[in-house]
Motif scaffolding. Structure first.
Motif, short mmCIF file in Angstrom:
data_model
loop_
_atom_site.label_atom_id
_atom_site.label_comp_id
_atom_site.label_asym_id
_atom_site.label_seq_id
_atom_site.Cartn_x
_atom_site.Cartn_y
_atom_site.Cartn_z
N GLU A 549 0.83 -1.21 0.00
CA GLU A 549 0.00 0.00 0.00
C GLU A 549 0.87 1.26 0.00
O GLU A 549 0.75 2.14 0.86
N LEU A 550 1.72 1.37 -1.00
CA LEU A 550 2.68 2.47 -1.07
C LEU A 550 2.00 3.83 -1.07
O LEU A 550 2.54 4.81 -0.52
N HIS A 551 0.81 3.92 -1.65
CA HIS A 551 0.14 5.22 -1.75
C HIS A 551 -0.19 5.81 -0.38
O HIS A 551 -0.43 7.01 -0.26
N LEU A 552 -0.23 4.97 0.66
CA LEU A 552 -0.55 5.48 2.00
C LEU A 552 0.63 6.19 2.65
O LEU A 552 0.46 6.89 3.65
N ILE A 553 1.83 5.99 2.11
CA ILE A 553 3.00 6.66 2.70
C ILE A 553 3.14 8.01 2.02
O ILE A 553 3.93 8.19 1.08
N SER A 554 2.39 8.96 2.49
CA SER A 554 2.39 10.29 1.89
C SER A 554 2.14 11.31 2.99
O SER A 554 1.84 10.96 4.14
N GLY A 555 2.27 12.57 2.63
CA GLY A 555 2.05 13.62 3.60
C GLY A 555 3.08 13.56 4.72
O GLY A 555 4.23 13.14 4.53
N PRO A 556 2.71 13.98 5.94
CA PRO A 556 3.65 13.98 7.07
C PRO A 556 4.22 12.59 7.35
O PRO A 556 5.42 12.46 7.66
N LEU A 557 3.38 11.55 7.25
CA LEU A 557 3.88 10.19 7.48
C LEU A 557 4.95 9.84 6.45
O LEU A 557 6.00 9.27 6.79
N GLY A 558 4.71 10.16 5.18
CA GLY A 558 5.68 9.86 4.14
C GLY A 558 6.99 10.60 4.34
O GLY A 558 8.07 10.05 4.10
N SER A 559 6.91 11.84 4.77
CA SER A 559 8.13 12.61 4.99
C SER A 559 8.96 12.02 6.11
O SER A 559 10.19 11.90 6.00
N MET A 560 8.32 11.65 7.21
CA MET A 560 9.06 11.01 8.30
C MET A 560 9.59 9.64 7.88
O MET A 560 10.72 9.27 8.20
N ALA A 561 8.78 8.89 7.15
CA ALA A 561 9.21 7.56 6.70
C ALA A 561 10.43 7.67 5.79
O ALA A 561 11.34 6.83 5.84
N GLY A 562 10.48 8.72 4.96
CA GLY A 562 11.63 8.90 4.09
C GLY A 562 12.92 9.11 4.86
O GLY A 562 13.99 8.62 4.47
N LEU A 563 12.84 9.83 5.98
CA LEU A 563 14.02 10.02 6.82
C LEU A 563 14.49 8.70 7.41
O LEU A 563 15.67 8.34 7.34
N TYR A 564 13.57 7.95 8.00
CA TYR A 564 13.95 6.70 8.65
C TYR A 564 14.32 5.63 7.62
O TYR A 564 15.07 4.70 7.94
N GLU A 565 13.80 5.77 6.40
CA GLU A 565 14.16 4.81 5.36
C GLU A 565 15.64 4.90 5.03
O GLU A 565 16.27 3.90 4.66
N SER A 566 16.21 6.09 5.16
CA SER A 566 17.65 6.23 4.92
C SER A 566 18.44 5.43 5.95
O SER A 566 19.53 4.91 5.64
N ILE A 567 17.91 5.29 7.16
CA ILE A 567 18.57 4.47 8.18
C ILE A 567 18.46 3.00 7.81
O ILE A 567 19.46 2.27 7.79
N ILE A 568 17.24 2.55 7.51
CA ILE A 568 17.01 1.13 7.21
C ILE A 568 17.83 0.70 6.01
O ILE A 568 18.44 -0.38 6.00
N ASP A 569 17.86 1.54 4.99
CA ASP A 569 18.62 1.21 3.78
C ASP A 569 20.09 1.02 4.10
O ASP A 569 20.75 0.07 3.64
N SER A 570 20.66 1.90 4.93
CA SER A 570 22.07 1.80 5.28
C SER A 570 22.35 0.59 6.16
O SER A 570 23.38 -0.09 5.99
N LEU A 571 21.45 0.27 7.09
CA LEU A 571 21.67 -0.87 7.98
C LEU A 571 21.55 -2.19 7.23
O LEU A 571 22.09 -3.21 7.68
N CYS A 572 20.86 -2.20 6.10
CA CYS A 572 20.71 -3.42 5.30
C CYS A 572 21.75 -3.52 4.18
O CYS A 572 21.72 -4.46 3.40
N THR A 573 22.64 -2.55 4.08
CA THR A 573 23.64 -2.52 3.01
C THR A 573 24.97 -3.11 3.51
O THR A 573 25.42 -2.79 4.61
N ARG A 574 25.57 -3.97 2.69
CA ARG A 574 26.88 -4.54 3.00
C ARG A 574 27.79 -4.39 1.79
O ARG A 574 27.43 -4.84 0.68
N ASP A 575 28.93 -3.76 1.99
CA ASP A 575 29.92 -3.59 0.92
C ASP A 575 29.30 -2.95 -0.32
O ASP A 575 29.60 -3.32 -1.46
N GLY A 576 28.40 -2.01 -0.10
CA GLY A 576 27.77 -1.30 -1.20
C GLY A 576 26.59 -2.00 -1.82
O GLY A 576 25.93 -1.45 -2.72
#
Length: 986
Positions: A549-576
């Motif tokens: 349900e990607l369309h639900l991640i919008s507005g204030p929730l989407g903006s906050m989710a985008g910030l925390y997504e940068s954390i999750i993406d980095s924590l799941c990344t290994r050697d690029g």
């Protein structure tokens, strides 16, 4: 022009049309006059000559019999605007009657059932042309695509305070347009069976879509050959339906056709690459076969009831699996950097597609990694935005994970670690600690129904047996809860179900599939034990992230989710090597911008569109299945509440009247027995609750008398589906909504009378799937078209759906949608608005940018993970600069240069503040923790962050950090006192 005027009994028919004769004399012996009204059509017409530039008010008409009629009480205002290409004519009907006190009531001076009809014919051909298409910007890919897909949807008339209607056009013109107080539009469904050319493919390969065939490891060559033919079929469609027609368009449509053709060709290449992976990679083939075997096995489980059967894939589901597989098995693949977004209308089967990929990822990890086989770990993160949807999908995924675990037990290649499922949603639903879980289970066994409980599976996902509180056993010493099915016939009998619902249990033994709400990951800055979910202390990180349900991640929730997504993406990344991200939605606009802001990836929307909205090969217009009919109603002349209760009463009593007259039986009317009323706010929903209890029954009584049928008694109070319902109540409500009239008639002791009215908020828009529902009232145009589509799609799954949209004419937006009713509903998906996601905007950065920096530094730099390790922070550490640069690069890909510079400056200030505080704490031999901890006597250890929901957190220097991604502000306690005035005071 046609209309009907009220005429009392006995009036002279020869009187001038549009006037009303004096009332007949009261009957003898009666104290008052009784009016008997009869219809008298006016049938006036007026000819607008071609080339006539005259605009003005007309009162002279041609009567129904061809005679000239002058009627000053009815006026027609005609305004002509002549243009070089097209003339625009505006026609307004005016009632010139003046109400005079003592000379009859208002009703006698009204026109009823008014209709304006405009005809234009030359040599039998209609001459009314459509409104010109609006120009489309060359750089707006979504707008270009929509212009191409909906190029045949034209608007021939617009109402002013009324709806407009016309017959289907021929040769880009119509002969007649007319006003309509009840405009109607039919929206056809989408068939997942795919293009007609697939029939020839299935004739040659009849088992190609059957999961049991695809899951047979021994038939690798035959399966790969069938899948190759499947892909070739798609390629042939591209050649015949797209490439051969690409030169037929010009201008903006030519650019759109070239763009769509390129996307389809790119998709074809990727699907073919998926087949090549199965042909050339042994581990990929085995994982694919095992995933199909697991999906087929869970589809046959007795828990599926009458729906238990062998699984047959829909073409788009199988194609999506093949599309994604190369990016899962090869971390270096280009497609790994692309989010594959599965777009398909509600109810099409998106969940099954990404559950199959979940099984593939789990099995493939087991086949290629020794540590995964021995120790397990999180392979897939699946996230949702709503509590209801998360719990429901957890219950659906439990069947798949149980099937995967049963396969693992019998296959030594998959290792000794259990394949398991975890629910990660928050303390309002599931306990955080084992102590809380043990207490909740004791309350469950005492039938006290705690709000937060580990008992989230109420039925065995394999056999369907009810799981009692006693079937949940918490280990007295270890962080383990065993859930055992007591049915001796169940495949899992004798072993515990592979399911976890307590946070402490999840951190202790991370599950293969972790399903959670997006808000839960706001805990990353404050917890050390969360590291195990991401494999930060050894092992592989999650390799697949699924966002439903990607369309639900919008507005204030989407903006906050985008910030925390940068954390999750980095924590799941290994050697690029970053994780693969897939998603699903039924409604989205400007997906590329949203995905870039959220996930820092490009996007492929699958299936990609062709040249017509009715055919993308994998999805075609359904010419056989049920449609949904939309009917618009205005509140003109009445209050919105009166119109709502009148509409609800009419729908409820009509169903009873049809049963009484024998025109339908229980099975035929059942789809329309329960009225689902949708509201845009809880305030409106609460007001409707009183209406249904008081006003609706009175109106039903009145209608029953008019129709000469028995009165429908409302057997239940209105059922509510909103955020005010707890997680425990929702499954029961959904089960009750599935009760039919026939079930009640056959067994009234077990099944109650079906619900009469359901009052729903936007909670119904996702996760509510009750096939018997077919009737909905939408009270006011929803705030977005996506919400309108999602909500109204909840009805009409098995039988044609009927949706009444009640427009408040006092609201300009409602009135505009009513006036454009036909055009709007003819191209609903064209009107889906772009979502707003701005994670790097100033307000979003102020709320959580420090949490991003603190999380990345804490979890990615060795030696800083512990709660009291914040004091050891060294800004000169080389990894700090790498982390900062990674964040800046992410901002640069999604935001304006100004925001890039501002973000960099703000991060520098955060680093300086942290460095100063850690230095001061070391210098004074004090401690510095990451998160505020309560301490005796009101004192607290110096800390970097505190809960935003709890105010200052005991230290003005710490950063206010949200525990949720929603808009949550600190609470303020207050006491309301009544102060009595002393005698003698004024």
């Amino acid at each position: 022009m046609s209309s009907t005027v009220p005429c009392p009994a006995g009036a002279e028919k020869s009187q001038p049309a549009g006037t009303v004769a004096d009332a007949a004399e009261p009957e003898a012996g009666r104290s008052s006059g009784v009016f008997h009204w009869q219809r008298r059509p006016l049938g006036y017409s007026y000819v607008v000559r071609a080339g006539d530039r005259h605009s003005g008010i007309v009162t002279d008409f041609i009567g129904a019999g061809g005679e000239l009629v002058s009627d000053p009480r009815v006026a027609l205002h005609v305004r002509r605007r002549l243009g070089p290409q097209q003339d625009v004519i505006t026609v307004t009907l005016i009632n010139e009657e003046i109400e005079v006190e003592g000379e009859g009531g208002r009703d006698a001076r009204c026109l009823f059932q008014t209709e304006l009809v405009i005809r234009s014919l030359v040599d039998g051909k209609g001459m009314i042309q459509p409104r010109p298409h609006m120009p489309v910007a060359d750089d707006d890919e979504d707008a270009l695509t929509n212009a191409l897909l909906y190029r045949r949807i034209r608007e021939f008339a617009v109402g002013h305070g009324v709806g407009a209607a016309w017959d289907d056009p021929r040769d880009e013109s119509v002969a007649e347009v007319r006003t309509s107080w009840l405009p109607v539009a039919t929206v056809s469904g989408t068939s997942p069976a795919g293009h007609a050319s697939l029939r020839a493919f299935l004739a040659d390969h009849p088992k190609a879509l059957h999961a049991d065939f695809l899951g047979n490891e021994a038939d690798r060559e035959e399966v790969v050959r069938a899948l190759g033919a499947f892909v070739d079929c798609y390629g042939s469609w591209i050649d015949s339906e797209l490439r051969s027609r690409a030169g037929h368009f010009s201008g903006a449509l030519a650019a759109a056709s070239a763009f769509n053709l390129a996307r389809c060709e790119s998709t074809l290449v990727r699907i073919r690459a998926g087949v090549d992976c199965l042909r050339n990679d042994a581990h990929a083939w085995t994982a694919f076969a095992l995933a199909n075997a697991a999906m087929d096995r869970q589809s046959r489980f007795p828990s599926k009831g009458v729906g238990a059967r062998s699984l047959v894939w829909r073409p788009f589901q199988l194609a999506f699996m093949l599309l994604v597989i190369p990016g899962l098995i090869d971390p270096k693949a280009d497609s790994r950097q692309c989010m594959d977004l599965l777009w398909f209308p509600t109810g099409g089967g998106k969940t099954e597609a990404y559950l199959a990929l979940t099984a593939f990822q789990i099995f493939h990890r087991r086949l290629v990694d020794d540590r995964r086989r021995e120790n397990g770990g999180v392979d897939v993160l699946m996230r949702y935005t709503l509590r209801l949807l998360t719990v429901q999908q957890f219950q659906r995924a439990a069947a798949l994970v149980a099937a995967c675990e049963l396969i693992r037990v019998g296959d030594a290649r998959l290792g000794s670690a259990r394949i398991s499922l975890g629910l990660y949603v928050g303390s309002d639903t599931t306990p955080l600690s084992m102590d809380s879980a043990r207490e909740a289970l004791l309350e469950e066994q005492a039938d006290r129904k705690p709000k937060s409980t580990p008992r989230q599976l109420l039925r065995c996902p394999v056999c369907g047996t009810d799981l009692r509180a006693a079937d949940y056993q918490a280990d007295p010493a270890r962080p383990v809860i065993e859930i055992r099915c007591r049915n001796a016939e169940c495949e899992t009998f004798g072993s515990s179900l592979p399911v976890m619902t307590v946070d402490e249990e999840i951190y202790h033994a991370p599950p293969s599939l972790l399903i959670g709400t997006i808000d839960k990951f706001a805990q990353i800055p404050r917890r050390t034990d969360i590291r195990r979910i991401f494999g930060l202390d050894g092992g592989l990180p999650p390799g697949l992230i699924i966002q439903d349900e990607l369309h639900l991640i919008s507005g204030p929730l989407g903006s906050m989710a985008g910030l925390y997504e940068s954390i999750i993406d980095s924590l799941c990344t290994r050697d690029g090597d970053r994780p693969k991200v897939i998603g699903s939605t039924a409604t989205i606009g400007q997906a590329a911008k949203q995905v870039r802001a959220l996930f820092d990836r490009n996007v492929l929307q699958f299936p990609p569109p062709g040249f017509d909205a009715s055919d993308s090969f994998f999805a075609v217009r359904d010419e056989i299945g049920p449609d949904r009919m939309y009917v618009g109603l205005p509140t003109s002349g009445r209050s919105p509440k009166f119109a709502l209760q009148a509409l609800l009463a009419a729908l409820l009593q009509s169903a009873r009247a049809m049963l009484d007259r024998g025109t339908v039986d229980d099975d035929q009317i059942d789809t329309y027995w329960t009225v689902v009323a949708y509201f845009n706010s809880l305030r409106e929903l609460g007001g409707a609750y009183v209406l249904v209890q008081d006003d609706v029954p009175r109106q039903i009584q009145f209608l029953a008398g008019r129709l000469g049928t028995s009165r429908r008694d409302l057997e239940h109070e209105p059922e509510e589906l909103s955020s005010r319902k707890s997680s425990r109540e929702l499954p029961k409500v959904l089960d009750e909504l599935g009760t039919t009239l026939s079930m009640h008639a056959e067994n009234p002791n077990e099944f109650a009378q079906p619900k009469d009215v359901v009052l729903a908020s936007n909670m119904i828009s996702v996760g509510v799937d009750v096939p018997r529902l077919g009737l909905m009232v939408v009270n006011g145009q929803p705030k977005s078209t996506a919400e309108y589509i999602q909500a109204s799609s909840r009805v009409g799954r098995l039988m044609p759906g009927l949706v009444f949209t009640l427009y408040n004419v006092g609201r300009p937006r409602d009135l505009s949608h009513f006036e454009h009713f036909r055009t709007y509903h003819s191209a609903l998906y064209r009107s889906v608005e772009a979502t707003s996601v701005t994670p790097w905007a100033p307000r979003a950065r102020d709320k959580a940018l420090h949490a991003v920096v603190a999380s990345l530094v804490r979890h990615l730099i060795p030696g800083l993970a512990g709660e009291e390790d914040a004091i050891r922070f060294d800004p000169a550490e080389p990894r700090v600069a790498e982390i900062i640069q990674a964040v800046i690069d992410r901002v640069a890909a999604a935001a304006d240069p100004i925001e890039v510079a501002d973000t960099a400056q703000q991060i520098e200030a955060i680093i300086e503040e942290w460095a100063r505080r850690s230095s001061d704490s070391r210098g004074s031999s004090m401690r510095l923790t990451y998160w505020h901890r309560k301490a005796p006597f009101g004192r607290a250890v110096p800390h970097l962050m505190h809960s935003a929901e709890e105010g200052s957190g005991g230290g003005a220097l710490s950063w206010s950090t949200p525990n949720s991604m929603r808009e949550v502000e600190p609470s303020t306690a207050f006491v309301l006192k009544s102060i009595q005035r002393r005698s003698g005071e004024a």
